[in-house]
Design an enzyme around this catalytic site. Structure first.
Site, PDB file in Angstrom:
ATOM      1  N   LYS A 173      35.389  55.629  41.721  1.00 40.73           N
ATOM      2  CA  LYS A 173      35.482  54.913  40.447  1.00 40.73           C
ATOM      3  C   LYS A 173      35.833  53.458  40.704  1.00 40.73           C
ATOM      4  CE  LYS A 173      38.543  53.887  37.269  1.00 40.73           C
ATOM      5  NZ  LYS A 173      37.905  52.697  36.706  1.00 40.73           N
ATOM      6  N   GLU A 248      47.575  51.942  47.884  1.00 45.46           N
ATOM      7  CA  GLU A 248      47.743  50.514  48.224  1.00 45.46           C
ATOM      8  C   GLU A 248      48.086  49.814  46.920  1.00 45.46           C
ATOM      9  OE1 GLU A 248      47.568  49.506  51.274  1.00 45.46           O
ATOM     10  OE2 GLU A 248      46.769  51.356  52.120  1.00 45.46           O
ATOM     11  N   CYS A 282      46.149  40.568  46.427  1.00 45.77           N
ATOM     12  CA  CYS A 282      47.442  41.240  46.576  1.00 45.77           C
ATOM     13  C   CYS A 282      48.261  40.609  47.701  1.00 45.77           C
ATOM     14  CB  CYS A 282      47.236  42.723  46.831  1.00 45.77           C
ATOM     15  SG  CYS A 282      46.170  43.020  48.242  1.00 45.77           S
ATOM     16  N   GLU A 384      55.435  41.283  39.784  1.00 46.70           N
ATOM     17  CA  GLU A 384      54.141  40.774  40.232  1.00 46.70           C
ATOM     18  C   GLU A 384      53.415  40.095  39.070  1.00 46.70           C
ATOM     19  OE1 GLU A 384      50.952  43.589  41.069  1.00 46.70           O
ATOM     20  OE2 GLU A 384      50.530  42.512  42.923  1.00 46.70           O
TER      21      GLU A 384
HETATM   22  P1  NAD Z   1      45.165  49.028  38.046  1.00 46.35           P
HETATM   23  O1  NAD Z   1      46.221  49.851  38.660  1.00 46.35           O
HETATM   24  O2  NAD Z   1      45.260  48.706  36.604  1.00 46.35           O
HETATM   25  O3  NAD Z   1      43.736  49.697  38.231  1.00 46.35           O
HETATM   26  C1  NAD Z   1      43.221  50.023  39.499  1.00 46.35           C
HETATM   27  C2  NAD Z   1      42.183  51.107  39.332  1.00 46.35           C
HETATM   28  O4  NAD Z   1      42.836  52.299  38.880  1.00 46.35           O
HETATM   29  C3  NAD Z   1      41.116  50.800  38.286  1.00 46.35           C
HETATM   30  O5  NAD Z   1      39.881  51.294  38.720  1.00 46.35           O
HETATM   31  C4  NAD Z   1      41.613  51.557  37.072  1.00 46.35           C
HETATM   32  O6  NAD Z   1      40.609  51.887  36.162  1.00 46.35           O
HETATM   33  C5  NAD Z   1      42.211  52.798  37.712  1.00 46.35           C
HETATM   34  N1  NAD Z   1      43.215  53.496  36.906  1.00 46.35           N
HETATM   35  C6  NAD Z   1      43.980  52.998  35.905  1.00 46.35           C
HETATM   36  N2  NAD Z   1      44.777  53.971  35.412  1.00 46.35           N
HETATM   37  C7  NAD Z   1      44.516  55.097  36.111  1.00 46.35           C
HETATM   38  C8  NAD Z   1      45.023  56.429  36.071  1.00 46.35           C
HETATM   39  N3  NAD Z   1      45.950  56.792  35.204  1.00 46.35           N
HETATM   40  N4  NAD Z   1      44.529  57.313  36.954  1.00 46.35           N
HETATM   41  C9  NAD Z   1      43.598  56.956  37.866  1.00 46.35           C
HETATM   42  N5  NAD Z   1      43.072  55.716  37.933  1.00 46.35           N
HETATM   43  C10 NAD Z   1      43.527  54.793  37.073  1.00 46.35           C
HETATM   44  O7  NAD Z   1      45.079  47.704  38.926  1.00 46.35           O
HETATM   45  P2  NAD Z   1      44.192  46.431  38.645  1.00 46.35           P
HETATM   46  O8  NAD Z   1      44.782  45.686  37.493  1.00 46.35           O
HETATM   47  O9  NAD Z   1      42.759  46.801  38.631  1.00 46.35           O
HETATM   48  O10 NAD Z   1      44.429  45.595  39.998  1.00 46.35           O
HETATM   49  C11 NAD Z   1      45.499  44.756  40.207  1.00 46.35           C
HETATM   50  C12 NAD Z   1      46.577  45.446  41.016  1.00 46.35           C
HETATM   51  O11 NAD Z   1      46.039  45.929  42.234  1.00 46.35           O
HETATM   52  C13 NAD Z   1      47.704  44.510  41.425  1.00 46.35           C
HETATM   53  O12 NAD Z   1      48.925  45.170  41.252  1.00 46.35           O
HETATM   54  C14 NAD Z   1      47.443  44.257  42.897  1.00 46.35           C
HETATM   55  O13 NAD Z   1      48.577  43.916  43.663  1.00 46.35           O
HETATM   56  C15 NAD Z   1      46.899  45.568  43.316  1.00 46.35           C
HETATM   57  N6  NAD Z   1      46.138  45.441  44.547  1.00 46.35           N
HETATM   58  C16 NAD Z   1      46.683  45.953  45.690  1.00 46.35           C
HETATM   59  C17 NAD Z   1      46.005  45.815  46.888  1.00 46.35           C
HETATM   60  C18 NAD Z   1      46.561  46.369  48.171  1.00 46.35           C
HETATM   61  O14 NAD Z   1      45.804  46.462  49.124  1.00 46.35           O
HETATM   62  N7  NAD Z   1      47.822  46.746  48.241  1.00 46.35           N
HETATM   63  C19 NAD Z   1      44.755  45.173  46.907  1.00 46.35           C
HETATM   64  C20 NAD Z   1      44.249  44.663  45.723  1.00 46.35           C
HETATM   65  C21 NAD Z   1      44.940  44.810  44.543  1.00 46.35           C
END
Ligand code: NAD
Length: 480
Positions: A173, A248, A282, A384
């Protein structure tokens, strides 16, 4: 208007309920495509296809799998201009960044694991005269891969490539906020001849599609990148089902600048580590700690350069700062800038939305923002923000800055600037960050373990770590 399709069982298909979400170009604020608003039924179709494909894929041999992954990488390279433009329009990132970083890295991910799987070997442990153990690592089954919006194709492929290379089939997804390049990838997979059902891409909301993947009893392994709060929800569902999980998550990374650093190199890199991709990486350093003797010098030089950074149309080749990903996200970031001021911070640069002329007048742009005068423990310095906002704080001693650097719930990445080799080693070792860059930033070797400590994650990606994660070790002990 263009409609994105799901990719299930080798075919591009509409969601079963024929429901769609708006896909907005953040640089213009306009809806320009429709994304499937899929649900559990679509996930079930994808799981059925992935289960049916598993036996053949997991046993077809690593050369066959590697060849197909290399073919996908070739097609990504051939289509770099189309993919980079799509990523820029979908996400708001500068076209130059998408072309030079995101898309080349996506093809590198496939190529890296096409090669990696061919060097991944079983271990053997000999018990002197008594027995020999060998540890087989076999594909697990259907892997669930869920990725975020900040580096859409780059992070999507970082999960899919090792999962497929290891012999699993995948239900993936991508983010609903920037789904276009994942859709283009599904077309590439068809052109590459990837057997049907091996990779399935289901688009839609996290609480529907993501949750259905995480909760599905036939998906025993989940690889997730996204926010820490979402990671907690995923763990709540997946842990009692004893699924293998790689999480992550978020970060609040310190950038620690000692007075003996190479000032020019540090300044140039700190501009990047603060504002690359509008601060939406990130690994960006959002808290800048500067040793007091050079604090004023750094402040003058940094602020003057930040004030000159031009925010503009992401599709303009000259643009280095584009739009943030969505209106919701823009408002969240602006809310944090307000909070910083309420907490006693002074805005030295930026601090507001930017209106860009022409087609981008309705876009979601924020001026690169620098704030000083905040305590290390205030909310602005603990939570963050994930946007073009950094704070600056002076420090006097190593102990003091170490304490402040480590004083957040996160532990993803840190940057240290010093010419003192001994200090670089000792200090880095004491940082509670899983990734430490000394005198550089975002210098990535794909073989190294990638992940986070504390609330920045669980497990590691990268190199053989990811191949270990996507396989089940089984030890067989033979008595001699
Ligand atoms: P998010 O957690 O809102 O969403 C990430 C993904 O999870 C999306 O595809 C979303 O649709 C899905 N999702 C949302 N709720 C869910 C649920 N209940 N069950 C399963 N999937 C679900 O994050 P975002 O806003 O897309 O991205 C930003 C965040 O990602 C920031 O916190 C950033 O630090 C983090 N990030 C971390 C890394 C790393 O490698 N540690 C890399 C990039 C981004």
């Amino acid at each position: 208007m263009q409609k994105i399709d799901n990719y299930i069982d080798g075919e591009l298909v509409a969601p079963i309920d024929d429901a769609y979400l708006d896909n907005v170009n953040p640089a213009t604020g306009q809806v320009y495509a429709l994304t499937p608003d899929s649900d559990q039924k679509d996930v079930q179709r994808a799981v059925d296809a992935a289960k049916a494909a598993f036996s053949a894929w997991s046993s077809c041999g690593i050369e066959t799998r590697a060849r197909l992954l290399d073919k996908i990488a070739d097609l990504i390279d051939e289509n770099i201009d189309i993919l980079a433009r799509a990523e820029s329009i979908d996400n708001g990132k500068p076209l130059s960044l998408a072309r030079n970083v995101d898309i080349p890295r996506a093809s590198a991910n496939f190529r890296f694991y096409a090669s990696g799987i061919q060097h991944f070997a079983s271990e053997s442990h000999y018990m002197e005269g008594l027995a020999i153990n060998y540890t087989q690592r076999t594909p697990i089954g259907v892997a669930g891969c869920i990725s975020p919006w900040n580096l859409p194709l780059y992070l999507f492929s970082w999960k899919i490539a090792p999962a497929l290379a290891a012999g699993n089939t995948v239900v993936a997804k991508p983010t609903e906020v920037a789904p276009m390049t994942a859709y283009l990838l599904s077309k590439i997979c068809i052109d590459a001849g990837l057997p049907k059902g091996v990779l399935n891409i289901v688009h839609g909301f996290g609480h529907k599609v993501g949750q259905a993947i995480v909760a599905h009893e036939d998906i025993p392994v989940i690889s997730f990148t996204g926010g820490t709060e979402t990671g907690k929800k995923i763990a709540t569902t997946a842990a009692p089902m004893f699924k293998k999980m790689s999480l992550e998550l978020g970060g609040k990374n310190p950038n620690i600048i000692f007075a003996d650093c190479d000032f020019d190199e540090m300044l140039k890199t700190t501009l990047r580590s603060s504002f690359a991709n509008q601060g939406q990486i990130c690994l960006c350093g959002s808290r800048i700690f500067v040793e007091r003797p050079i604090y004023e010098k750094f402040k003058m030089a940094f602020v003057s350069k930040v004030q000159k950074m031009k925010v503009g149309d992401p599709l303009d080749e000259q643009t280095r700062m584009g739009a943030v990903v969505s209106e919701t996200h823009m408002n969240k970031v602006l809310g944090y800038i307000q909070l910083a001021q309420q907490e006693g911070g002074t805005v030295l640069a930026g601090g507001q939305r930017v209106i860009v002329d022409g087609d981008c007048a309705e876009g979601y742009f924020i001026a690169p923002t620098v704030i000083e005068g905040l305590h290390a423990n205030c909310r602005t310095n603990q939570e963050e923000i994930f946007g073009p906002v950094v704070t600056m704080m002076p420090f006097d001693t190593e102990d003091e800055v170490l304490q402040m650097a480590n004083a957040t719930p996160y532990g993803l990445a840190a940057t240290v600037w010093t010419q003192d080799l001994k200090r670089a080693h000792k200090f880095s070792h004491q940082l509670k960050s899983a990734i430490v860059w000394v005198n550089c930033w975002l210098l990535r070797d794909l073989r190294t373990p990638f992940g986070g400590m504390k609330q920045s994650g669980m497990g590691r990606e990268g190199g053989f770590e990811a191949l270990r994660f996507f396989t089940e070790p089984q030890n067989i002990c033979i008595k001699l």
